[in-house]
Design a protein around this motif. Structure first.
Motif, mmCIF file in Angstrom:
data_model
loop_
_atom_site.group_PDB
_atom_site.id
_atom_site.type_symbol
_atom_site.label_atom_id
_atom_site.label_comp_id
_atom_site.label_asym_id
_atom_site.label_seq_id
_atom_site.Cartn_x
_atom_site.Cartn_y
_atom_site.Cartn_z
ATOM 1 N N VAL A 88 -14.371 16.534 -13.801
ATOM 2 C CA VAL A 88 -15.372 17.531 -14.214
ATOM 3 C C VAL A 88 -15.885 17.258 -15.628
ATOM 4 O O VAL A 88 -16.860 17.850 -16.057
ATOM 5 N N SER A 107 -17.274 23.093 -18.875
ATOM 6 C CA SER A 107 -17.026 22.482 -17.561
ATOM 7 C C SER A 107 -15.784 23.085 -16.927
ATOM 8 O O SER A 107 -15.716 23.266 -15.707
ATOM 9 N N PHE A 139 -16.738 26.646 -15.672
ATOM 10 C CA PHE A 139 -17.418 26.540 -14.379
ATOM 11 C C PHE A 139 -16.402 26.354 -13.257
ATOM 12 O O PHE A 139 -16.473 27.028 -12.213
ATOM 13 N N ALA A 193 -15.455 28.999 -10.251
ATOM 14 C CA ALA A 193 -15.734 28.552 -8.885
ATOM 15 C C ALA A 193 -14.497 28.631 -7.994
ATOM 16 O O ALA A 193 -14.609 28.690 -6.768
ATOM 17 N N THR A 226 -27.780 14.157 -1.502
ATOM 18 C CA THR A 226 -27.388 15.395 -2.142
ATOM 19 C C THR A 226 -26.636 16.280 -1.155
ATOM 20 O O THR A 226 -26.465 15.930 0.013
ATOM 21 N N SER A 254 -20.657 22.240 -2.497
ATOM 22 C CA SER A 254 -22.073 22.319 -2.854
ATOM 23 C C SER A 254 -22.299 22.941 -4.221
ATOM 24 O O SER A 254 -23.421 22.962 -4.717
ATOM 25 N N ALA A 255 -21.231 23.487 -4.852
ATOM 26 C CA ALA A 255 -21.423 24.118 -6.159
ATOM 27 C C ALA A 255 -21.914 23.119 -7.191
ATOM 28 O O ALA A 255 -22.599 23.479 -8.150
ATOM 29 N N LYS A 256 -21.527 21.855 -7.008
ATOM 30 C CA LYS A 256 -21.938 20.783 -7.940
ATOM 31 C C LYS A 256 -21.911 19.502 -7.124
ATOM 32 O O LYS A 256 -20.887 18.810 -7.083
ATOM 33 N N MET A 297 -21.721 16.058 -5.447
ATOM 34 C CA MET A 297 -21.268 14.768 -5.943
ATOM 35 C C MET A 297 -21.167 13.806 -4.760
ATOM 36 O O MET A 297 -20.297 13.942 -3.899
ATOM 37 N N CYS A 348 -15.537 16.095 -3.829
ATOM 38 C CA CYS A 348 -15.434 17.362 -4.543
ATOM 39 C C CYS A 348 -15.491 17.096 -6.042
ATOM 40 O O CYS A 348 -14.754 16.255 -6.563
ATOM 41 N N TRP A 349 -16.338 17.828 -6.716
ATOM 42 C CA TRP A 349 -16.612 17.631 -8.136
ATOM 43 C C TRP A 349 -15.420 18.002 -9.028
ATOM 44 O O TRP A 349 -15.394 17.671 -10.202
ATOM 45 N N TYR A 350 -14.431 18.738 -8.446
ATOM 46 C CA TYR A 350 -13.373 19.265 -9.301
ATOM 47 C C TYR A 350 -12.249 18.232 -9.482
ATOM 48 O O TYR A 350 -11.920 17.834 -10.592
#
Lengths: 397, 397, 397
Positions: free
Chosen positions: B203, B344, B347, B351, C44, C79-81, C83, C92-94
């Motif tokens: 992140v 970050s 967020f 989330a 996306t 979909s929150a961010k 990637m 997953c962006w996390y």
């Protein structure tokens, strides 16, 4: 840890006025103000909610009527999009169900004049009284029968010292009434009690109207005997409690408190008197000024909101007197009293709600000697209950 | 259909740290930061909520005090309209109930100095410690007894490689502390775990501070043995877990992942070390830059919100050093690190909340090898529980 | 008092279509539109919620895929961010959990390519069909098996009088489709029933498109026999009910209602026909103009919200025909029909929700003769239930 820091001592006391504590949604089977007459033009529909009842007000040929604001078809509010196609009827904007304002009967359906439902269904109606510019509706059980007279739900008629003149009653001839109303957060009882409360003068100590008029405001008023709060129970008439501020033998003003180094402000003495009446109507005689009376209604909307009504009235026999009152209302009473002064009460009532809602305040409060008249009010109100409003919601998530 | 698509594999695992999973409202009987010293001027009252406790902070004659923020009378918040009429007291703005800041006793009622309740009632008080510009309050059971020293609820004192110099501890002399705090959506545990989490570097991969300083940020850090996360349990002192990033023999950085064609960015190596301490305090040594330490507190407000505290500290012996740190705080640490970098994390925490609230996330998560230190933290925290905060709400709709 | 003023007569009737009344969250195991193709660019991720399922749409190498929008790790929305690090995957962006779009399998973790969880866990995927600019997803039970063809969840193919030409079907070649969609308050069934409803013409009587085109709009349309509403049940195909407005022998328009002194407006006759199909798809043939067809989808989001889809389609074989339709869509159909005209329906649907939610409207409504086709729809829909969506929330406060 448990939330023991919220324990009050009142848990055992509430049994003295238990029906009052249960009246979260308000007292059913009473007259309540719904709109000012000027708010309901001929040929339109306005919606209000009183004690959980959604009510549509409709003026037709000059007369005000009240019906359920829920179309029997699919439950939309008639007032959401007013549709008045003929005198004496209200039409639902969605599918054209049309009701008689007299008895609520379904008289036609716009798009299907021969529908078999016509004449066999009806919407509920409510009794209406319109007097001196205010529209009152009797709200409660559908099978309650003939409502008591409006006058029994208003403060009693009084002749008040020091002038020994009759105070303007809302049903009098030759009076003028002006006012405002607004929806507030907070249970109706917290609002009503704040109105009567002899112990809350501190919230007003810096109000502009008092400073401008240099009015003497004590820090508090001490009742010397139990007679200071009079319980008034008129057979078939108003029930209320009155702070007998007109009796100097019963009260002693507190002018200083050395412990916190504070003194009362102001030099101009001003006489007024407060009383609170079932189902929640305040009368403040000689307020904001001598020979004017301020009435306040705390009309329950649901268990956490009320409509706050403030009206001022005085005697007026000529157009000049009415014009003078109008001018004073717009440029003095409304900005400095109904708003300026009473906004301090609004702040206090809304600030009190959380404790009573989330922390069971009725059983977690710690009343003091100054609360004698509030206790008297609770007991009086508990004895004069015609019915409860209840939550109308059946299936809420 | 049932919502079987939310099944994780963790249901059976939670028994290893069950007390931690139950601590929705936070750990009671601990010291928590309430305000920065600069936020509490002499002669005023500020309100905060910690673990469901509404607390009023009052500074009188320079000293900070903490009391319940609910007047015992009718439950309004004292902080809603601060009223300080004399040194050593807080007065409720509504009816004038006046409390001693020392012991919470009701010392007078403004409008009724002879009220029979005076001297017979009290509000709750909380222990306060003020150090290096931060006001800490000990929050928990009213009957807990003497609180443990503040130092036991802060990260331990460490001397850190590579400099072998002592890291600035919040209770040290000759340090300077600056920071911010804000209310966030999300349970305090999700925030705390995110702070320690060795697996969430992704992140931060595009954060401006890293790009500007060209800092080397691996894709991940692999623990090579179980010793990589050290459990620290100091008798009568801090309890925490530390990612031993100072031990290159215990970690291997991941610099590329060919499966998704991504490589680590940056060329400038920077050493830092993270640890997390009961009741939810993060220490990041040598962050944002070498010889500065960042502390984070995740203070529970209720079960779905926490106050996020970020403070940076360093040693400073001269006014020049303090001025230099102040300048860097305003124009570098605060915008680029506490906000830019940590936003970050904000967020990510916000989330995460929905899954843990609505989908019972504690029993529906699927942890991986990278979560070893989070599991270690949970077990450590579960063993060192002094008490739970519980919902204070009794009668909510 | 009890809320007896909300009693309808429908309580006993609902047994005829009980499964439909229970479908608060919608019909599971059906195809629903998720996005327009133009809303999902290559590379996306976009998130939608259908019947409580949070779904991530991902386009990779031109093809659209659908996966659960909840990372199995700690439940954040993919979909929150968005990637997308490689073709065929969503990351997953996390923490970098990376899933194959084909089967949802966990193919890597960005920061720990050797994690033991890789290859042993998966996220759920959903079948996708993309046709004529619309992306449909089959949503329901994970173990449902092979979904039925998309065509079975769309309105049937019809050839319509008066032109005797085939109406543009959404799966046809050589058609053009344009539209909009938006999230509305209100249960999906209230929206669907409003779409079919022959009795709600009154809400449109002043719509600009009708006034501008001087279209004849009767006050209502009376069904003369039970055949007016046709039930259509195609084996392995669409199930729906159709208002046979094409049959003048079955309907009589109502042009005036003397009781409320109202007459129908407009002089230009315009032919159209409406039908409603499981799981909630409206077809309006020859609307907004002849040779165009309007489809509407009422896609359940949760029990109190739906995504309202409006698309118009027509046959188009040349670029000129497509350009002409595009121009008309932007400057005529969209502002005057999809928005101007249908916004009256939006208002009505949102106004209906409160009664059905809070007052148990399904058992407190009073239907009339005009509701014959709605009753027919409910019975039809009750017979063709593949499954229910259910609330996915486990542990909500």
């Amino acid at each position: 840890m448990s939330a023991d820091h919220y324990n009050g001592t009142s848990a055992g006391v509430t049994r003295h006025y238990a029906p009052y504590v249960q009246a979260d949604w308000g007292y059913a089977n009473h007259w309540y103000p719904a709109l000012f007459s000027t708010e309901l033009a001929d040929g339109t529909v306005k919606g209000v909610t009183i004690g959980g009842h959604d009510i549509a007000l409709r003026r037709s040929a000059g007369k005000a009527y009240a019906l359920s604001d829920r179309c029997i078809h699919r439950g939309v509010k008639l007032s959401a999009k007013p549709m008045c196609l003929s005198e004496g009827t209200v039409t639902c904007w969605y599918h054209g169900y049309t009701y008689s304002v007299d008895d609520g009967s379904l008289t036609t359906i716009v798009g299907n004049p021969d529908d078999s439902l016509i004449g066999r269904a009806a919407i509920r109606t409510y009794p209406v009284e319109e007097v001196n510019g205010m529209i009152f509706v009797f709200v409660g059980d559908a099978d309650y029968g003939t409502p008591p007279p409006l006058e029994s739900d208003l403060p009693m008629r009084v002749t008040n010292d020091p002038n020994n003149s009759p105070v303007a009653h809302l049903m009098d001839d030759n009076i003028i009434v002006r006012g405002i109303h607004r929806k507030l957060v907070g249970n109706w009882r917290l609002a009503a009690e704040n109105g009567l409360d002899p112990g809350h003068l501190l919230v007003h100590w810096d109000n502009q109207i008092l400073v401008a008029l240099d009015r003497a405001l004590p820090l508090g008023v001490n009742a010397l005997t139990d007679d200071a709060t009079e319980e008034i129970d008129i057979p078939n008439g108003p029930k209320g409690v009155m702070n007998r501020y007109d009796r100097p033998d019963l009260y002693q003003p507190v002018l200083e408190n050395p412990k916190v180094d504070i003194k009362a402000r102001g030099t101009v003495q001003h006489y007024f008197r407060t009383s609170l009446w079932v189902p929640g109507v305040l009368m403040v005689e000689h307020w904001p000024i001598t020979d004017v009376v301020q009435y306040e209604f705390y009309v329950p909307i649901d268990d956490h909101h009320h409509e706050y009504w403030e009206v001022v009235a005085t005697r007026a026999h000529t157009d000049e007197e009415r014009a003078e009152f109008d001018f004073k209302f717009e440029h003095f009473f409304k900005p400095l009293a109904l708003e300026g002064f009473n906004n301090s009460d609004v702040f206090a009532r809304e600030a009190t709600e959380e404790h009573y809602t989330r922390f069971d305040g009725w059983n977690n409060e710690m009343l003091c000697d100054m609360d004698y008249s509030i206790i008297a009010w609770r007991k009086m109100a508990a004895r004069h209950l015609r019915g409860y409003f209840e939550s109308p919601y059946r299936d809420e998530d």
